[in-house]
Design a protein around this motif. Structure first.
Motif, PDB file in Angstrom:
ATOM      1  N   ALA A 143      67.647 -20.124   0.141  1.00 10.87           N
ATOM      2  CA  ALA A 143      66.380 -20.173   1.113  1.00 10.87           C
ATOM      3  C   ALA A 143      66.419 -21.395   1.909  1.00 10.87           C
ATOM      4  O   ALA A 143      66.330 -21.253   3.184  1.00 10.87           O
ATOM      5  N   GLN A 144      66.838 -22.613   1.319  1.00 13.37           N
ATOM      6  CA  GLN A 144      66.947 -23.747   2.051  1.00 13.37           C
ATOM      7  C   GLN A 144      68.054 -23.679   3.182  1.00 13.37           C
ATOM      8  O   GLN A 144      68.139 -24.215   4.348  1.00 13.37           O
ATOM      9  N   LEU A 145      69.275 -23.074   2.826  1.00 12.88           N
ATOM     10  CA  LEU A 145      70.547 -22.842   3.826  1.00 12.88           C
ATOM     11  C   LEU A 145      69.914 -22.030   4.996  1.00 12.88           C
ATOM     12  O   LEU A 145      70.300 -22.324   6.132  1.00 12.88           O
ATOM     13  N   PHE A 146      69.308 -21.009   4.709  1.00 10.72           N
ATOM     14  CA  PHE A 146      68.681 -20.133   5.946  1.00 10.72           C
ATOM     15  C   PHE A 146      67.826 -20.939   6.674  1.00 10.72           C
ATOM     16  O   PHE A 146      67.834 -20.852   7.773  1.00 10.72           O
ATOM     17  N   LEU A 147      66.797 -21.439   6.252  1.00  8.55           N
ATOM     18  CA  LEU A 147      65.846 -22.350   6.795  1.00  8.55           C
ATOM     19  C   LEU A 147      66.488 -23.276   7.743  1.00  8.55           C
ATOM     20  O   LEU A 147      66.000 -23.784   8.832  1.00  8.55           O
ATOM     21  N   GLY A 148      67.666 -24.194   7.076  1.00  8.11           N
ATOM     22  CA  GLY A 148      68.252 -25.283   7.805  1.00  8.11           C
ATOM     23  C   GLY A 148      68.960 -24.529   9.279  1.00  8.11           C
ATOM     24  O   GLY A 148      69.514 -25.424  10.022  1.00  8.11           O
ATOM     25  N   CYS A 149      69.440 -23.193   9.210  1.00 13.09           N
ATOM     26  CA  CYS A 149      70.086 -22.654  10.436  1.00 13.09           C
ATOM     27  C   CYS A 149      69.113 -22.215  11.421  1.00 13.09           C
ATOM     28  O   CYS A 149      69.686 -21.451  12.250  1.00 13.09           O
ATOM     29  N   ALA A 150      67.774 -22.341  11.147  1.00 18.28           N
ATOM     30  CA  ALA A 150      66.726 -21.819  12.097  1.00 18.28           C
ATOM     31  C   ALA A 150      66.889 -22.488  13.325  1.00 18.28           C
ATOM     32  O   ALA A 150      66.920 -23.917  13.512  1.00 18.28           O
ATOM     33  N   ARG A 151      66.666 -21.987  14.229  1.00 18.71           N
ATOM     34  CA  ARG A 151      66.640 -22.437  15.810  1.00 18.71           C
ATOM     35  C   ARG A 151      65.084 -22.488  16.517  1.00 18.71           C
ATOM     36  O   ARG A 151      64.366 -21.582  16.079  1.00 18.71           O
ATOM     37  N   ALA A 182      65.910 -11.723  15.656  1.00 19.68           N
ATOM     38  CA  ALA A 182      66.074 -13.087  15.275  1.00 19.68           C
ATOM     39  C   ALA A 182      66.414 -13.373  13.661  1.00 19.68           C
ATOM     40  O   ALA A 182      67.257 -14.008  13.584  1.00 19.68           O
ATOM     41  N   ALA A 183      66.027 -12.289  12.896  1.00 18.95           N
ATOM     42  CA  ALA A 183      66.486 -12.389  11.329  1.00 18.95           C
ATOM     43  C   ALA A 183      67.937 -12.009  11.329  1.00 18.95           C
ATOM     44  O   ALA A 183      68.646 -12.886  10.698  1.00 18.95           O
ATOM     45  N   SER A 184      68.510 -10.983  12.208  1.00 20.79           N
ATOM     46  CA  SER A 184      69.672 -10.710  12.026  1.00 20.79           C
ATOM     47  C   SER A 184      70.597 -12.121  12.551  1.00 20.79           C
ATOM     48  O   SER A 184      71.833 -12.302  12.054  1.00 20.79           O
ATOM     49  N   ALA A 185      70.386 -12.401  13.562  1.00 24.57           N
ATOM     50  CA  ALA A 185      71.123 -13.735  14.343  1.00 24.57           C
ATOM     51  C   ALA A 185      71.041 -14.849  13.456  1.00 24.57           C
ATOM     52  O   ALA A 185      72.195 -15.515  13.133  1.00 24.57           O
ATOM     53  N   LEU A 186      69.760 -15.110  12.879  1.00 25.50           N
ATOM     54  CA  LEU A 186      69.878 -16.336  11.859  1.00 25.50           C
ATOM     55  C   LEU A 186      70.619 -16.009  10.580  1.00 25.50           C
ATOM     56  O   LEU A 186      71.365 -16.998   9.875  1.00 25.50           O
ATOM     57  N   CYS A 187      70.688 -15.183  10.165  1.00 21.91           N
ATOM     58  CA  CYS A 187      71.405 -14.450   8.728  1.00 21.91           C
ATOM     59  C   CYS A 187      73.035 -14.579   9.141  1.00 21.91           C
ATOM     60  O   CYS A 187      73.710 -15.244   8.467  1.00 21.91           O
ATOM     61  N   HIS A 188      73.470 -14.140  10.108  1.00 16.89           N
ATOM     62  CA  HIS A 188      74.783 -14.061  10.667  1.00 16.89           C
ATOM     63  C   HIS A 188      75.434 -15.614  10.926  1.00 16.89           C
ATOM     64  O   HIS A 188      76.301 -16.089  10.568  1.00 16.89           O
ATOM     65  N   ARG A 189      74.493 -16.472  11.411  1.00 15.19           N
ATOM     66  CA  ARG A 189      74.574 -17.697  11.636  1.00 15.19           C
ATOM     67  C   ARG A 189      74.665 -18.613  10.492  1.00 15.19           C
ATOM     68  O   ARG A 189      75.699 -19.387  10.279  1.00 15.19           O
ATOM     69  N   THR A 190      73.950 -18.144   9.552  1.00 17.02           N
ATOM     70  CA  THR A 190      74.122 -19.076   8.174  1.00 17.02           C
ATOM     71  C   THR A 190      75.242 -18.603   7.295  1.00 17.02           C
ATOM     72  O   THR A 190      75.870 -19.592   6.978  1.00 17.02           O
TER      73      THR A 190
END
Length: 121
Positions: free
Chosen positions: A21-29, A64-72
Motif C-alpha cells: 500500500a505504501q509503495l502505491f501511495l508513494g507513486c501517486a501524483r 487514474a487508478a490504472s495509471a498509478l498501478c502501472h506506474r508503481t
C-alpha cells in the motif's frame, strides 16, 4: 469518492510485499485524487489493490487508478513481472442497502436461493 479495485497477477504466485500500500501511495501524483490505498494479497482470485480516489467521474477515477498501478509496477523491483489483470469500480452492497432502508423501501438485494448478492434471477 470512488473505490477502484485493481486485480494483479504475480509471477509464480509471489505474494504482495508487506508494504505494498505504501509503495502505491508513494507513486501517486498531484491531481490524481488518491486518498487511500488498501492492499489485499489473500483475496479470492488473486491480489487486489483498492484505490480510494476523488474524481469528477468514475471513468476518470478508473483511469487514474490504472495509471498509478502501472506506474508503481514499473517503478519497484518488488513488482518485477507483475501485471494488471483487471480494474474497475467496486460495488459496496452495504451502501445501497442502507439507502433502500432509509428510503422506507424493503427490497431484496440477493438471490434467495443462493444468497449471492449479484446473482441474476
Amino acid at each position: 469518492m470512488y473505490l477502484v479495485h485493481v486485480r494483479l497477477r504475480a509471477p509464480d504466485q509471489t505474494s504482495l510485499p508487506p508494504d505494498a500500500a505504501q509503495l502505491f501511495l508513494g507513486c501517486a501524483r498531484d491531481g490524481e485524487g488518491l486518498e487511500h490505498v488498501s492492499a489485499h494479497g489473500d483475496a479470492v482470485g488473486g491480489p487486489v489493490v483498492g484505490f480510494y480516489l476523488t474524481a469528477p467521474s468514475l471513468a476518470l477515477a478508473e483511469r487514474a487508478a490504472s495509471a498509478l498501478c502501472h506506474r508503481t509496477l514499473l517503478a519497484h523491483a518488488a513488482f518485477a513481472a507483475w501485471s494488471v489483470v483487471s480494474f474497475g469500480a467496486a460495488l459496496v452492497p452495504q451502501h445501497w442497502n442502507s439507502l433502500l432502508q432509509s428510503d422506507g423501501r424493503d427490497m431484496q438485494m440477493q438471490d434467495p436461493s443462493t444468497r449471492n448478492l449479484f446473482h441474476p434471477f
